[in-house]
Motif scaffolding. Structure first.
Motif, PDB file in Angstrom:
ATOM      1  N   UNK A   3       0.713  -1.121   0.114  1.00 35.49           N
ATOM      2  CA  UNK A   3      -0.120   0.005  -0.065  1.00 35.49           C
ATOM      3  C   UNK A   3       1.044   1.138   0.236  1.00 35.49           C
ATOM      4  N   UNK A   4       1.845   1.233   0.785  1.00 37.14           N
ATOM      5  CA  UNK A   4       2.570   2.710   0.907  1.00 37.14           C
ATOM      6  C   UNK A   4       3.411   2.885  -0.339  1.00 37.14           C
ATOM      7  N   UNK A   5       3.698   1.828  -1.068  1.00 35.76           N
ATOM      8  CA  UNK A   5       4.374   1.944  -2.359  1.00 35.76           C
ATOM      9  C   UNK A   5       3.445   2.595  -3.531  1.00 35.76           C
ATOM     10  N   UNK A   6       2.224   2.058  -3.533  1.00 37.42           N
ATOM     11  CA  UNK A   6       1.073   2.166  -4.449  1.00 37.42           C
ATOM     12  C   UNK A   6       0.843   3.735  -3.969  1.00 37.42           C
ATOM     13  N   UNK A   7       0.353   3.762  -2.876  1.00 33.68           N
ATOM     14  CA  UNK A   7       0.108   5.279  -2.468  1.00 33.68           C
ATOM     15  C   UNK A   7       1.147   6.491  -3.015  1.00 33.68           C
ATOM     16  N   UNK A   8       2.356   6.207  -2.447  1.00 27.43           N
ATOM     17  CA  UNK A   8       3.310   7.365  -2.629  1.00 27.43           C
ATOM     18  C   UNK A   8       3.461   7.465  -4.092  1.00 27.43           C
ATOM     19  N   UNK A   9       3.454   6.436  -4.986  1.00 25.30           N
ATOM     20  CA  UNK A   9       3.497   6.466  -6.488  1.00 25.30           C
ATOM     21  C   UNK A   9       2.110   7.308  -7.189  1.00 25.30           C
ATOM     22  N   UNK A  56      -8.738  14.063 -19.278  1.00 30.56           N
ATOM     23  CA  UNK A  56      -7.702  13.055 -19.863  1.00 30.56           C
ATOM     24  C   UNK A  56      -8.371  12.039 -20.741  1.00 30.56           C
ATOM     25  N   UNK A  57      -9.457  11.882 -20.141  1.00 32.43           N
ATOM     26  CA  UNK A  57     -10.267  10.635 -20.976  1.00 32.43           C
ATOM     27  C   UNK A  57      -9.280   9.178 -21.198  1.00 32.43           C
ATOM     28  N   UNK A  58      -8.886   8.825 -20.192  1.00 36.10           N
ATOM     29  CA  UNK A  58      -8.075   7.586 -20.531  1.00 36.10           C
ATOM     30  C   UNK A  58      -8.711   6.363 -21.088  1.00 36.10           C
ATOM     31  N   UNK A  59      -8.049   5.663 -22.122  1.00 35.41           N
ATOM     32  CA  UNK A  59      -8.479   4.787 -22.958  1.00 35.41           C
ATOM     33  C   UNK A  59      -7.868   3.566 -22.659  1.00 35.41           C
ATOM     34  N   UNK A  60      -6.546   3.788 -21.865  1.00 35.32           N
ATOM     35  CA  UNK A  60      -5.755   2.458 -21.836  1.00 35.32           C
ATOM     36  C   UNK A  60      -5.498   2.437 -20.287  1.00 35.32           C
ATOM     37  N   UNK A  61      -5.345   1.461 -19.964  1.00 38.66           N
ATOM     38  CA  UNK A  61      -4.938   1.194 -18.313  1.00 38.66           C
ATOM     39  C   UNK A  61      -3.163   1.548 -18.485  1.00 38.66           C
ATOM     40  N   UNK A  62      -2.759   1.953 -17.154  1.00 45.70           N
ATOM     41  CA  UNK A  62      -1.497   2.597 -16.807  1.00 45.70           C
ATOM     42  C   UNK A  62      -0.392   1.538 -17.257  1.00 45.70           C
ATOM     43  N   UNK A  63      -0.518   0.414 -16.964  1.00 47.75           N
ATOM     44  CA  UNK A  63       0.746  -0.570 -17.094  1.00 47.75           C
ATOM     45  C   UNK A  63       0.793  -1.043 -18.638  1.00 47.75           C
ATOM     46  N   UNK A  64      -0.432  -0.714 -19.292  1.00 49.60           N
ATOM     47  CA  UNK A  64       0.025  -1.129 -20.776  1.00 49.60           C
ATOM     48  C   UNK A  64       0.667   0.251 -21.425  1.00 49.60           C
ATOM     49  N   UNK A  65       0.465   1.417 -20.957  1.00 49.44           N
ATOM     50  CA  UNK A  65       1.392   2.430 -21.463  1.00 49.44           C
ATOM     51  C   UNK A  65       2.641   2.727 -20.966  1.00 49.44           C
ATOM     52  N   UNK A  90       4.100   0.660 -18.487  1.00 53.12           N
ATOM     53  CA  UNK A  90       5.004  -0.196 -17.960  1.00 53.12           C
ATOM     54  C   UNK A  90       4.785  -0.488 -16.474  1.00 53.12           C
ATOM     55  N   UNK A  91       5.562  -1.493 -15.974  1.00 54.43           N
ATOM     56  CA  UNK A  91       4.909  -1.701 -14.590  1.00 54.43           C
ATOM     57  C   UNK A  91       5.917  -1.234 -13.352  1.00 54.43           C
ATOM     58  N   UNK A  92       6.911  -0.228 -13.883  1.00 53.67           N
ATOM     59  CA  UNK A  92       7.727   0.388 -12.904  1.00 53.67           C
ATOM     60  C   UNK A  92       7.158   1.059 -11.871  1.00 53.67           C
ATOM     61  N   UNK A  93       6.152   1.970 -12.377  1.00 58.76           N
ATOM     62  CA  UNK A  93       5.414   2.745 -11.208  1.00 58.76           C
ATOM     63  C   UNK A  93       4.107   1.791 -10.864  1.00 58.76           C
ATOM     64  N   UNK A  94       3.978   2.039  -9.692  1.00 61.99           N
ATOM     65  CA  UNK A  94       2.534   1.485  -8.945  1.00 61.99           C
ATOM     66  C   UNK A  94       1.455   2.324  -9.163  1.00 61.99           C
ATOM     67  N   UNK A  95       1.448   3.559  -9.578  1.00 59.32           N
ATOM     68  CA  UNK A  95       0.494   4.428  -9.588  1.00 59.32           C
ATOM     69  C   UNK A  95      -0.614   4.074 -10.129  1.00 59.32           C
ATOM     70  N   UNK A  96      -2.051   4.449  -9.397  1.00 59.56           N
ATOM     71  CA  UNK A  96      -3.133   3.725  -9.981  1.00 59.56           C
ATOM     72  C   UNK A  96      -3.907   5.059 -10.464  1.00 59.56           C
ATOM     73  N   UNK A  97      -3.519   6.238 -10.420  1.00 60.21           N
ATOM     74  CA  UNK A  97      -4.387   7.356 -10.765  1.00 60.21           C
ATOM     75  C   UNK A  97      -5.061   7.442 -12.201  1.00 60.21           C
TER      76      UNK A  97
END
Length: 690
Positions: free
Chosen positions: A554-560, A587-596, A598-605
C-alpha cells in the motif's frame, strides 16, 4: 579548600519552592481528579484529538503526581514549612493521596494495554499504602487527627484496591476466562459406556428433533421482555433492548478473545437480527459496545457488585465521618498546633471534593449506567426512568472523511514537507496534515438503512457456515455479480490487492462525484458512495492498526499515486479541488497505465480515471452507476471489518467508536462472521466406535 558550585537560584524562589512544592502537587492532583471525573465519560461520544489528548495527559499525570506527593511527605515530613506543627495534616494528606491513586470511577484505564499492567498497579498499591502508613506512623504518638486519618487511609486503600481489581478483571487473560461457558464434563464415562452398549442392541425410536429456528412461545402480557431465542415485538423499545443485551454481551466477549461460536449461536443471532429494523439493529450494537466500554475502562464491574455496593457505602461514610471529625476538632487545638489557614482550607477542600466526586460518580456511573438500569428493572417501573437516559448518545455517531485529491493539494507550504522528508519526519507531518484537514459526516439513518439492507441480503443467501465464509471473502465481486457488466469491472477488484483496489475505487469515486457535481443532492446513493469512499481512504491513511491485514504494498502504491498526482497538478498549475478532478477526467484515459507506462510505477491514478470512464458509460446505457458503486463500497467496508483483528475493534469504543467496528459486529449478528464452527459435525465425530 574545595568550593562547591551552586546554581544561581534566588533564595526567595527556593523558599517558595520549599513551601509550595507539596501543596502545589496536592492541588494539581485534586484538579486532575475533578477533570477526569467530568471529562472521561465523553470519550465515548467525542473523537476530538484535543480532548483525548487532555484526558490521556491527565490520566498519566494523576498517578505520577500522587505518588510524588507521598514521596515528598515521607522524605521531608519534619522539614516542610520548617515546623513539626503540620505533621498531623501531612499524614492525613498522605492518606488522601491514596484516594487519588484509586482514581475516579469514570476511568480506570485509557487503553486496553493499560489493563495488562494490573500486576504493576498491584505492586504500586502495596508500596504506596506502606508509604502512607509510614507517614502516619511517624506522627502516631501526638497525632490529634488519628481517627480521621485512619478513616481516609482505609477508604483510600479500598479505592486503590478497586482500581487494581478492575484492571485485572479487564485484562485479556481474565476477560477470556469470563467468556468461557460453564464447565461441563458430561455424564460419567464408565456409566455412559454401559448405557451405550446396552442401547446398541435395542432399536430405539428417536423423537423428532426440534427445528433450530423454533421461536419460543411467550406470553406478551405477562412477560414482555426481549430474548435472543424469541421475539416479542417487531419494534423493540429502548428498555427492552437494554434488558436483552446481556445475552449478546457474552458472545461479544468470546469474539474479542477469538473464541469460535457454535452454529446454534449463529442461527439464533441471525434469525433475531434479520427481523430487526436498521435503527434498532444499530442501536443494539451501540448498547453492546457501550457495555463493553464500561467493563474494560471503568469501575462498573466492581462497583456494581454486592460487595462493591457495601465497599462504596463504607468509603463514602468514612469520608463524611472524617470531615465531621475534622470539623469537631476544638478551636484551641488548632491554635495550639498552629495549623496554617491555607492548610486547613486545603484539607477541607480535599474532604469536600472527595465527597462531591463520590456523589457525582454515583449519579454518572451508578444511576445513569446501563448496567444499573438493567439491574433495577425488577425494582423500578420503566416509566420512572427518563427517556433521555435511554436515548443518550453512546458513540460519536460520525464518520471521518478525507480524500486523496485534497491530500495532494494540502501540502502547503511545500518547503515544510520537503524539509520533513530530508529529516525523516514526513510521516508525522502527513498525519498532522490529515488531522487538520479531515472532516466528519453524520452517520445518518439513510446510511444505516442502506448498509443494513445490503448486509441483510448477503445474510439471506448465506444459509450455512460455508456460504457465510464465502460471503465474507468477497471484496467487491458479489456486488459486481449483481450487474450484467461484471466482466467489464472485474479487473478493478481481481487484479489488485485489497488496499490498492480501495484506492482505485476511491479516486474513481472522487472523479465521478466531481463530474456530476451539478446534479441535485437528493441522490442518496451518491452521498453514500462519497461518505464511504472518503471514510475508507481515511482508515488507510490514519488507522493502520485497523487496516494492517491489507497494507502490503500500500505505501508504495500510495506514494507513487500521490507523486503522479502532484506532478500532474504542478504541470497544469492546479490548486483547486474541483479543477483538479475535472482536469484529470478531461484526460479521458482509454488504456490502463501498465499498458502505456509499464510496470515500474505502481500509480493507479489514471487506472482510476479509466474506471471512472467505464462507470460513465453505464449512465449512457440508462443504468445507475451510483447503485453499483454503493454496493461495491459496502462490500469493501464489510470485508475490511471482518478481516480486522477483534482486539483492535475492542479498542475503538474508548476513542469515540468507528463505523468499521459497527459493521463488524452487525455482520457477526447476521451470521456472516468467520468465528463459527459446525456443532453438528463436531457431535458426529464424538460418536464412539468399537
Amino acid at each position: 579548600m574545595v568550593r562547591t558550585m551552586q546554581l544561581p537560584i534566588p533564595k526567595e524562589l527556593m523558599n517558595i519552592w520549599d513551601v509550595w512544592n507539596l501543596r502545589g502537587c496536592i492541588l494539581l492532583s485534586l484538579a486532575v481528579q475533578v477533570f477526569l471525573t467530568l471529562s472521561a465519560p465523553f470519550r465515548q461520544q467525542c473523537r476530538s484529538k484535543l480532548l483525548l489528548g487532555l484526558i490521556w495527559s491527565a490520566y498519566l499525570l494523576s498517578d505520577w503526581v500522587a505518588a510524588v506527593s507521598i514521596g515528598i511527605i515521607a522524605k521531608s515530613q519534619t522539614e516542610i514549612c520548617g515546623s513539626r506543627n503540620n505533621e498531623d495534616l501531612l499524614a492525613l494528606w498522605a492518606s488522601f493521596l491514596l484516594v487519588h491513586l484509586g482514581g475516579p470511577d469514570t476511568i480506570t484505564s485509557f487503553a486496553l494495554e493499560d489493563n495488562e499492567f494490573w500486576l504493576r498497579h498491584l505492586i504500586q498499591l502495596i508500596l504506596q499504602v506502606l508509604a502512607a502508613a509510614y507517614c502516619f506512623y511517624l506522627t502516631l504518638v501526638e497525632n490529634r487527627l488519628w481517627i480521621p486519618t485512619i478513616l481516609v487511609f482505609v477508604a483510600g486503600t479500598v479505592k486503590f484496591g478497586e482500581r487494581t481489581c478492575c484492571l485485572y478483571l479487564a485484562s485479556l487473560d481474565h476477560f477470556g476466562e469470563t467468556a468461557l461457558p460453564k464447565r461441563e464434563p458430561g455424564p460419567d464415562y464408565e456409566e455412559a459406556v454401559d448405557i451405550y452398549s446396552t442401547m446398541r442392541s435395542v432399536k430405539v425410536e428417536m423423537p423428532p428433533t426440534r427445528p433450530l429456528h423454533t421461536v419460543k412461545a411467550i406470553n406478551h402480557k405477562k412477560n414482555p421482555k426481549f430474548t435472543v431465542d424469541g421475539v416479542t415485538q417487531e419494534y423493540l423499545k429502548d428498555m427492552q433492548l437494554l434488558q436483552g443485551i446481556i445475552s449478546l454481551l457474552r458472545k461479544l466477549q468470546g469474539l474479542i478473545i477469538g473464541l469460535l461460536l457454535s452454529s446454534k449461536d449463529r442461527e439464533r443471532s441471525r434469525d433475531f437480527f434479520l427481523k430487526r429494523t436498521p435503527i434498532s439493529a444499530f442501536q443494539l450494537i451501540e448498547y453492546e459496545l457501550s457495555f463493553m466500554y464500561e467493563v474494560l475502562h471503568t469501575k462498573v464491574a466492581v462497583v456494581l457488585h454486592k460487595i462493591g455496593y457495601l465497599l462504596r457505602l463504607f468509603t463514602f461514610c468514612s469520608t463524611i465521618g472524617a470531615l465531621i471529625l475534622f470539623i469537631l476538632v476544638e478551636k484551641d487545638e488548632f491554635e495550639k498546633h498552629e495549623y496554617g489557614k491555607f492548610d486547613i482550607v486545603l484539607t477541607f477542600a480535599l474532604l469536600g471534593v472527595a465527597i462531591v466526586l463520590d456523589i457525582l460518580s454515583v449519579l454518572l456511573k451508578l444511576i445513569f449506567s446501563d448496567w444499573t438500569i438493567i439491574a433495577l428493572r425488577n425494582i423500578w417501573s420503566q416509566r420512572y426512568i427518563p427517556s433521555w437516559i435511554l436515548k443518550r448518545r453512546r458513540w460519536s455517531g460520525s464518520v471521518s472523511q478525507y480524500n486523496m485529491i485534497r491530500n495532494c493539494l494540502d501540502e502547503r507550504p511545500e518547503w515544510v514537507f520537503t524539509i520533513g522528508g530530508y529529516v525523516g519526519v514526513r510521516g508525522i507531518l502527513d498525519k498532522i496534515k490529515v488531522s487538520l484537514f479531515s472532516s466528519s459526516e453524520k452517520f445518518t439513518d439513510e446510511l444505516k438503512g442502506f448498509m443494513f439492507k445490503q448486509l441483510r441480503l448477503k445474510s439471506l443467501e448465506a444459509n450455512n457456515r460455508r456460504t457465510a465464509m464465502e460471503a465474507c471473502s468477497q471484496r467487491g465481486d458479489w456486488a459486481l455479480l449483481l450487474t450484467s457488466d461484471y466482466v467489464k469491472f472485474k479487473w478493478s477488484v481481481g487484479e489488485y490487492q485489497y488496499a490498492e483496489s480501495v484506492l482505485l475505487w476511491h479516486i474513481a469515486t472522487e472523479l465521478y462525484f466531481a463530474k456530476t457535481l451539478e446534479e441535485a443532492d437528493d441522490d442518496e446513493r451518491r452521498k453514500i458512495c462519497k461518505i464511504l469512499s472518503d471514510y475508507m481512504f481515511f482508515l488507510l491513511v490514519m488507522q493502520h492498526k485497523m487496516m494492517a491485514p491489507f497494507l502490503g504494498n500500500w505505501h508504495i502504491v500510495f506514494q507513487d499515486t500521490c507523486a503522479e498526482a502532484k506532478r500532474f497538478f504542478s504541470k497544469h498549475s492546479i490548486s483547486d479541488y474541483r479543477n483538479a478532478c475535472n482536469k484529470i477526467t478531461d484526460v479521458k484515459a482509454k488504456f490502463r497505465s501498465a499498458a502505456v507506462k509499464g510496470s515500474k510505477s505502481k500509480s493507479v491514478l489514471f487506472d482510476a480515471c479509466f474506471l471512472a470512464g467505464e462507470l460513465g458509460e453505464l449512465e449512457k446505457l440508462e443504468r445507475d452507476p451510483w447503485k453499483l458503486m454503493s454496493r461495491v463500497w459496502v462490500e469493501l467496508l464489510s470485508y475490511a471489518s471482518i478481516k480486522c483483528r477483534p482486539i483492535v475493534h475492542a479498542q475503538q469504543p474508548s476513542r469515540g467508536g468507528e463505523l468499521l467496528t459497527f459493521t463488524w459486529l452487525l455482520m457477526y449478528h447476521l451470521g456472516l462472521g468467520t468465528q463459527f464452527y459446525e456443532l453438528e459435525n463436531h457431535a458426529e465425530k464424538m460418536v464412539p466406535t468399537k
